[in-house]
Write a protein that holds these residues in place. Sequence first.
Motif, mmCIF file in Angstrom:
data_model
loop_
_atom_site.group_PDB
_atom_site.id
_atom_site.type_symbol
_atom_site.label_atom_id
_atom_site.label_comp_id
_atom_site.label_asym_id
_atom_site.label_seq_id
_atom_site.Cartn_x
_atom_site.Cartn_y
_atom_site.Cartn_z
ATOM 1 N N UNK A 223 0.837 -1.205 0.000
ATOM 2 C CA UNK A 223 0.000 0.000 0.000
ATOM 3 C C UNK A 223 0.872 1.255 0.000
ATOM 4 N N UNK A 224 0.476 2.286 -0.769
ATOM 5 C CA UNK A 224 1.251 3.527 -0.843
ATOM 6 C C UNK A 224 1.244 4.234 0.509
ATOM 7 N N UNK A 225 2.326 4.955 0.837
ATOM 8 C CA UNK A 225 2.363 5.656 2.125
ATOM 9 C C UNK A 225 1.409 6.854 2.103
ATOM 10 N N UNK A 226 0.834 7.191 3.252
ATOM 11 C CA UNK A 226 -0.022 8.383 3.293
ATOM 12 C C UNK A 226 0.802 9.658 3.078
ATOM 13 N N UNK A 232 7.115 13.729 5.873
ATOM 14 C CA UNK A 232 8.145 13.448 6.886
ATOM 15 C C UNK A 232 9.409 12.915 6.223
ATOM 16 N N UNK A 233 9.223 12.034 5.237
ATOM 17 C CA UNK A 233 10.377 11.462 4.532
ATOM 18 C C UNK A 233 11.143 12.570 3.805
ATOM 19 N N UNK A 234 10.389 13.459 3.136
ATOM 20 C CA UNK A 234 11.050 14.544 2.411
ATOM 21 C C UNK A 234 11.806 15.452 3.372
ATOM 22 N N UNK A 253 12.546 10.425 -9.830
ATOM 23 C CA UNK A 253 11.405 9.838 -9.135
ATOM 24 C C UNK A 253 10.858 8.645 -9.910
ATOM 25 N N UNK A 254 10.293 7.708 -9.158
ATOM 26 C CA UNK A 254 9.694 6.533 -9.805
ATOM 27 C C UNK A 254 8.232 6.781 -10.178
ATOM 28 N N UNK A 255 7.722 7.977 -9.858
ATOM 29 C CA UNK A 255 6.341 8.304 -10.218
ATOM 30 C C UNK A 255 6.200 9.810 -10.241
ATOM 31 N N UNK A 256 4.966 10.294 -10.424
ATOM 32 C CA UNK A 256 4.763 11.743 -10.471
ATOM 33 C C UNK A 256 4.328 12.285 -9.110
ATOM 34 N N UNK A 257 4.111 11.389 -8.148
ATOM 35 C CA UNK A 257 3.552 11.788 -6.854
ATOM 36 C C UNK A 257 4.442 12.705 -6.033
ATOM 37 N N UNK A 258 5.764 12.684 -6.286
ATOM 38 C CA UNK A 258 6.665 13.505 -5.464
ATOM 39 C C UNK A 258 6.380 14.996 -5.603
ATOM 40 N N UNK A 259 5.865 15.386 -6.758
ATOM 41 C CA UNK A 259 5.681 16.807 -7.035
ATOM 42 C C UNK A 259 4.787 17.474 -5.985
ATOM 43 N N UNK A 260 3.694 16.818 -5.619
ATOM 44 C CA UNK A 260 2.771 17.434 -4.652
ATOM 45 C C UNK A 260 3.429 17.572 -3.285
#
Length: 559
Positions: A223-226, A232-234, A253-260
């Motif tokens: 499951x993807x992290x919330x 927190x990771x960033x 990045x392995x996806x586009x989710x980092x941008x947000x």
Amino acid sequence: MKKRTWIFLAFSAGTLFLPACIKVRAMADLALLGGSVWTGDGGRPWAEAVAVRGDRIVAVGTSKDIRRLIGRETMVIDLGKTLAVPGFIDSHTHFLDGGFALLSIRLREAKSRDDFVARIRDKAAELAKGEWILNGDWDHQQFDPPELPSRDWIDAVTPENPVCVNRHDGHMVLANSLALKLAGITARTPAPAGGEILKDPRTGEPTGILKDAAMELVTRQIPGPPFGAKLKAAEAALRLASENGVTSTHDMAYGTGNLTVYRELLDSGKLTCRIFLYVPIVEVEAFSRLSLKTPFGNDFLKIGGLKGFVDGSLGSATALFFEPYTDNPNVSGLFHPDMIPESLMEQRIRAADAAGLQVAVHAIGDRANAVLLDIFEKVITQNGPRDRRWRIEHAQHLRLEDMGRMARLGIIASVQPYHAIDDGRWAEQKIGPERCRTTYAFRSLLDKGVRLAAGSDWTVAPLDPLAGIYAAVTRRTTDGKHPEGWYPEQKISLEEALHAYTTNGAYTEFAEMSKGMIKEGFLADFVVLDRNIFEVPIEKIVEARVKTTIVGGRIVFPN
Ligand SMILES: [Zn+2]
């Protein structure tokens, strides 16, 4: 500190009696004085002092020049015996994943099977039933003797927690039996194209080791992290970057989710390292529809381009070579799923070029690099000259003729010097001495006229430019077995290594007119090192530490 503005009445030289103009000269907000400044600027490589106003450098020169810009509210840093250099640009990280790794299990330090198992047992004890144990960055080459871990090692200590821990190069994972069960992997599961499911030669059962494309069978069950966990990771990654003088990074990045995530940090003023984000090349169509030319964004956060893969890694024996591996004559590496079918990569690069997008493509083995250069050459020849700044990530094992081709096509080699002293411990066993001659061949690349942008590939290697610089100039392997350097003819100079971490990183992101140098008008990104690394014996560079990190005129370390 408060700001204070000085107003000077200036008189034109010839007419002393008439005020010619009223000039407002603002004092510096920050001044670095009285030491050594390596500017990275070919026109003036050395200075004594720098002045900053707002987020920009306003003056570079002698301490005397800069003292005139010091007002009561100027913060003054006395450089003394330290050295100021432009902020480091790490041109290849997996930044958010790195942050998660900082906050999760650490297997990189595990030096034996018992240690490895104990760390996983302890982590499982912290977690609730069903929670996954992830990341890890293990390195089986550190075990004595080196052997791949297997699910049998850890099943007994993880009966209720699925495990999917990765090798530090990200091209292999170890899954426990529970994770294999969730993924439906059995003795009869065929390996997907571009991947491998290791099986016990006696029983035919999966050992838990999954390589490249096969890793996805398990990772898609996780499951993807919330969002809060991503933030927190960033933040953890940003702290580490500042500690190590990294003021800009290129996040693969392995996806586009980092941008947000970065966007949220930018809005709240917490983005303390400039991010240049690459997204997977599978997104090329979406980007083309947006007519979004790259780079796109502001000084702190930009979409840089598209990232693809041609092959795997040397450590996992999935890097693609013309000849078989020396220690395994049946294997010569694998194409990544991005290359299956082979025409797919060419289609995507062609589409990226038509849309004005930069591409950065992972190629490690000599054949992978040659195939990629064939594609680049074909598209560039057909579409004609343009300022593309395409990059090969790693450019690790190259035929000499391909280095010349890279130079001719203006392809940037995005290299990770630390890998040379890490993999240098065992690379020769895997591919033999002949191919090692042009492995991490930084000197040859420079001599052929290829531009080197340096990075860590964190978490594959530490997020520590000084360690990378040390590696590039000494090539001393981490096991201490090559004090004169592993293939020492490939060493580069300290100045060349610094350029790879500063000016060339800036060029790679089309930002050479605003960062990468200590120069008037440039962004005020610097690092102050605790000693002048030009004056210490070269092997002592490894002992140097970052004393202060400044991003956009703001001290972000220590804070
Ligand atoms: Zn990478």
